[in-house]
Design an enzyme around this catalytic site. Structure first.
Site, PDB file in Angstrom:
ATOM      1  N   SER A  36       0.486  -3.780  -5.798  1.00  0.00           N
ATOM      2  CA  SER A  36       0.548  -5.039  -5.057  1.00  0.00           C
ATOM      3  C   SER A  36      -0.419  -6.047  -5.664  1.00  0.00           C
ATOM      4  O   SER A  36      -1.466  -5.668  -6.191  1.00  0.00           O
ATOM      5  CB  SER A  36       0.158  -4.772  -3.608  1.00  0.00           C
ATOM      6  OG  SER A  36      -0.086  -5.994  -2.946  1.00  0.00           O
TER       7      SER A  36
ATOM      8  N   TYR B 107      -5.855  -1.283   1.616  1.00  0.00           N
ATOM      9  CA  TYR B 107      -4.568  -1.399   0.922  1.00  0.00           C
ATOM     10  C   TYR B 107      -4.781  -1.689  -0.580  1.00  0.00           C
ATOM     11  O   TYR B 107      -4.157  -1.081  -1.447  1.00  0.00           O
ATOM     12  CB  TYR B 107      -3.800  -2.524   1.601  1.00  0.00           C
ATOM     13  CG  TYR B 107      -2.416  -2.801   1.129  1.00  0.00           C
ATOM     14  CD1 TYR B 107      -1.357  -1.957   1.470  1.00  0.00           C
ATOM     15  CD2 TYR B 107      -2.134  -3.943   0.380  1.00  0.00           C
ATOM     16  CE1 TYR B 107      -0.065  -2.251   1.063  1.00  0.00           C
ATOM     17  CE2 TYR B 107      -0.847  -4.242  -0.024  1.00  0.00           C
ATOM     18  CZ  TYR B 107       0.182  -3.394   0.325  1.00  0.00           C
ATOM     19  OH  TYR B 107       1.457  -3.680  -0.078  1.00  0.00           O
TER      20      TYR B 107
ATOM     21  N   LYS C  94      -3.643   0.545  -3.665  1.00  0.00           N
ATOM     22  CA  LYS C  94      -2.656  -0.017  -4.601  1.00  0.00           C
ATOM     23  C   LYS C  94      -3.192  -0.067  -6.033  1.00  0.00           C
ATOM     24  O   LYS C  94      -2.421  -0.066  -6.985  1.00  0.00           O
ATOM     25  CB  LYS C  94      -2.237  -1.417  -4.133  1.00  0.00           C
ATOM     26  CG  LYS C  94      -1.345  -1.404  -2.893  1.00  0.00           C
ATOM     27  CD  LYS C  94      -0.142  -0.505  -3.096  1.00  0.00           C
ATOM     28  CE  LYS C  94       1.028  -0.829  -2.212  1.00  0.00           C
ATOM     29  NZ  LYS C  94       2.111   0.168  -2.335  1.00  0.00           N
TER      30      LYS C  94
HETATM   31  P1  NAI Z   1       8.649  -1.955   4.944  1.00  0.00           P
HETATM   32  O1  NAI Z   1       7.685  -1.741   6.057  1.00  0.00           O
HETATM   33  O2  NAI Z   1       9.834  -2.823   5.183  1.00  0.00           O
HETATM   34  O3  NAI Z   1       9.167  -0.553   4.384  1.00  0.00           O
HETATM   35  C1  NAI Z   1       8.299   0.518   4.154  1.00  0.00           C
HETATM   36  C2  NAI Z   1       9.023   1.793   4.520  1.00  0.00           C
HETATM   37  O4  NAI Z   1       8.172   2.901   4.237  1.00  0.00           O
HETATM   38  C3  NAI Z   1       9.359   1.854   6.018  1.00  0.00           C
HETATM   39  O5  NAI Z   1      10.735   2.098   6.185  1.00  0.00           O
HETATM   40  C4  NAI Z   1       8.508   2.996   6.538  1.00  0.00           C
HETATM   41  O6  NAI Z   1       9.129   3.742   7.567  1.00  0.00           O
HETATM   42  C5  NAI Z   1       8.326   3.847   5.283  1.00  0.00           C
HETATM   43  N1  NAI Z   1       7.124   4.681   5.386  1.00  0.00           N
HETATM   44  C6  NAI Z   1       5.894   4.304   5.791  1.00  0.00           C
HETATM   45  N2  NAI Z   1       5.045   5.336   5.767  1.00  0.00           N
HETATM   46  C7  NAI Z   1       5.749   6.411   5.320  1.00  0.00           C
HETATM   47  C8  NAI Z   1       5.413   7.764   5.070  1.00  0.00           C
HETATM   48  N3  NAI Z   1       4.173   8.217   5.300  1.00  0.00           N
HETATM   49  N4  NAI Z   1       6.374   8.583   4.589  1.00  0.00           N
HETATM   50  C9  NAI Z   1       7.628   8.124   4.366  1.00  0.00           C
HETATM   51  N5  NAI Z   1       8.009   6.852   4.613  1.00  0.00           N
HETATM   52  C10 NAI Z   1       7.079   5.993   5.077  1.00  0.00           C
HETATM   53  O7  NAI Z   1       7.787  -2.532   3.715  1.00  0.00           O
HETATM   54  P2  NAI Z   1       8.236  -3.173   2.324  1.00  0.00           P
HETATM   55  O8  NAI Z   1       7.768  -4.575   2.329  1.00  0.00           O
HETATM   56  O9  NAI Z   1       9.633  -2.871   2.012  1.00  0.00           O
HETATM   57  O10 NAI Z   1       7.259  -2.412   1.314  1.00  0.00           O
HETATM   58  C11 NAI Z   1       7.675  -1.434   0.390  1.00  0.00           C
HETATM   59  C12 NAI Z   1       6.548  -1.194  -0.588  1.00  0.00           C
HETATM   60  O11 NAI Z   1       6.242  -2.376  -1.313  1.00  0.00           O
HETATM   61  C13 NAI Z   1       5.243  -0.742   0.072  1.00  0.00           C
HETATM   62  O12 NAI Z   1       4.594   0.211  -0.760  1.00  0.00           O
HETATM   63  C14 NAI Z   1       4.435  -2.004   0.101  1.00  0.00           C
HETATM   64  O13 NAI Z   1       3.058  -1.756   0.175  1.00  0.00           O
HETATM   65  C15 NAI Z   1       4.854  -2.638  -1.204  1.00  0.00           C
HETATM   66  N6  NAI Z   1       4.620  -4.067  -1.263  1.00  0.00           N
HETATM   67  C16 NAI Z   1       5.338  -4.922  -0.501  1.00  0.00           C
HETATM   68  C17 NAI Z   1       5.104  -6.276  -0.603  1.00  0.00           C
HETATM   69  C18 NAI Z   1       5.914  -7.266   0.152  1.00  0.00           C
HETATM   70  O14 NAI Z   1       5.718  -8.473  -0.110  1.00  0.00           O
HETATM   71  N7  NAI Z   1       6.806  -6.857   1.046  1.00  0.00           N
HETATM   72  C19 NAI Z   1       4.036  -6.821  -1.461  1.00  0.00           C
HETATM   73  C20 NAI Z   1       3.387  -5.826  -2.256  1.00  0.00           C
HETATM   74  C21 NAI Z   1       3.663  -4.506  -2.143  1.00  0.00           C
END
Ligand code: NAI
Length: 306
Positions: free
Chosen positions: A152, A165, A169
């Site tokens: 990130s 975080y 990351k």
């Molecule tokens: P989101 O919250 O929409 O999706 C994350 C998913 O991971 C959720 O469905 C959740 O149930 C699942 N999850 C969480 N903990 C878990 C665990 N212990 N075991 C299995 N599944 C688990 O978030 P998003 O935005 O789609 O993020 C995806 C990745 O991208 C994450 O790693 C996030 O940190 C990273 N990210 C996202 C950014 C953004 O702008 N949305 C920016 C930078 C990084």
């Protein structure tokens, strides 16, 4: 040339929604068989449900693709091992691992608890370690593997309220830097994605018009490129709203100081040159730094190293 993944088995963690869902759907559309892993909890990591993962499987199957749902918590190694076994029992191989699952526990460093810090590190960093560890020997034996870690801008550059975080990351980048070296002779490539996307994780944090541009679907091509047969390795690919860029850790060329100047005062006196961006470089391995330093010293002292 169309990039496809026919015959390849992919695991995408946190694929029940947001970015992971989009990555999984596109991989399946292009021929991969996909494990849709999701714990199904809330943004802060509480709760669990298998519904989101199953809905994505149904969507992929309706479009003629192949997928299975898995509810492992990536922070728990036994559950991750069982997930990889499920993939092996079903399809006999694992070619692609997209470490995407994640949560947030945002608080300033003063106000945050150590428990929150550990939980975030556990999900993002240890979750990535667990999934990678469970797939690694399989990929080595197959002499084929494509792994993506999700970093990130928060880790790469910092973001108020995200010490936990950001630390997690950046941890995955440290892991990637060494994995690329250990995996190279087995045709295992490891890369990082730094996404920016409008998902439930960023809802309310980004202005509405920007949020609408930042669809997960504009980020997914970056992941697909990083897990393709012809993928690069050790790349930090940034993606959002259809814009793509590469982030690099560089080191300045620096300078050698004579023994009488090897003092804090000497460093202060030469700070402009030590920190000058002129001649700065990406180093491909840690030992390159030692070689650079000792070469400068040998030149300065007029001695031969070999
Ligand atoms: P989101 O919250 O929409 O999706 C994350 C998913 O991971 C959720 O469905 C959740 O149930 C699942 N999850 C969480 N903990 C878990 C665990 N212990 N075991 C299995 N599944 C688990 O978030 P998003 O935005 O789609 O993020 C995806 C990745 O991208 C994450 O790693 C996030 O940190 C990273 N990210 C996202 C950014 C953004 O702008 N949305 C920016 C930078 C990084």
């Amino acid at each position: 040339m169309t990039i496809r993944y026919d015959g390849k088995v992919a695991i995408v963690t946190g694929a029940g929604q947001g970015l992971g869902r989009s990555h999984a759907i596109e991989l399946a559309k292009r021929g991969a068989k996909v494990v849709i892993n999701d714990l199904g909890g809330s943004v802060d990591g509480t709760g669990a449900s298998s519904e989101a993962a199953q809905a994505v499987v149904a969507e992929i199957e309706a479009a003629g693709g192949e997928a299975i749902a898995n509810g492992a918590n990536v922070a728990k190694y036994e559950e991750v091992e069982a997930m990889v076994k499920q993939a092996m029992d079903t399809w006999g191989r694992v070619d692609i691992l997209v470490n995407n699952a994640g949560i947030l526990r945002d608080k300033s460093f003063s106000k945050g608890t150590l428990d929150d810090f550990k939980l975030v590190v556990d999900v993002h960093l240890m979750g990535t370690v667990n999934c990678t560890k469970a797939c690694w020997e399989i990929m080595k034996e197959q002499e084929y593997g494509r792994i993506v870690v999700t970093t990130s801008s928060s880790g790469l550059y910092g973001n108020f309220g995200q010490t936990n975080y950001g630390a997690a990351k950046m941890g995955v980048i440290g892991m990637m830097n060494t994995l690329v070296q250990e995996g190279a002779k087995y045709n295992i490539k490891v890369n990082a994605l730094a996404p920016t996307a409008g998902t439930r994780m960023t809802e309310g944090l980004i202005a509405e018009k920007a949020f609408d541009l930042l669809t997960p679907e504009t980020v997914t091509p970056a992941v697909l490129y990083l897990v393709a047969e012809e993928a690069p390795t050790r790349t930090i690919l940034c993606a959002g709203a259809g814009a793509y860029s590469v982030s690099k850790i560089v080191e300045t060329d620096g300078m050698w100081l004579s023994p009488d100047e090897q003092t804090p005062e000497g460093i202060a006196a030469h700070w402009d040159q030590i920190s000058s961006p002129e001649g700065e470089k990406v180093l491909n391995a840690g030992f390159e730094q030692s070689i650079k330093m000792t070469t400068k010293a040998a030149t300065g002292l007029g001695i031969k190293l070999d």
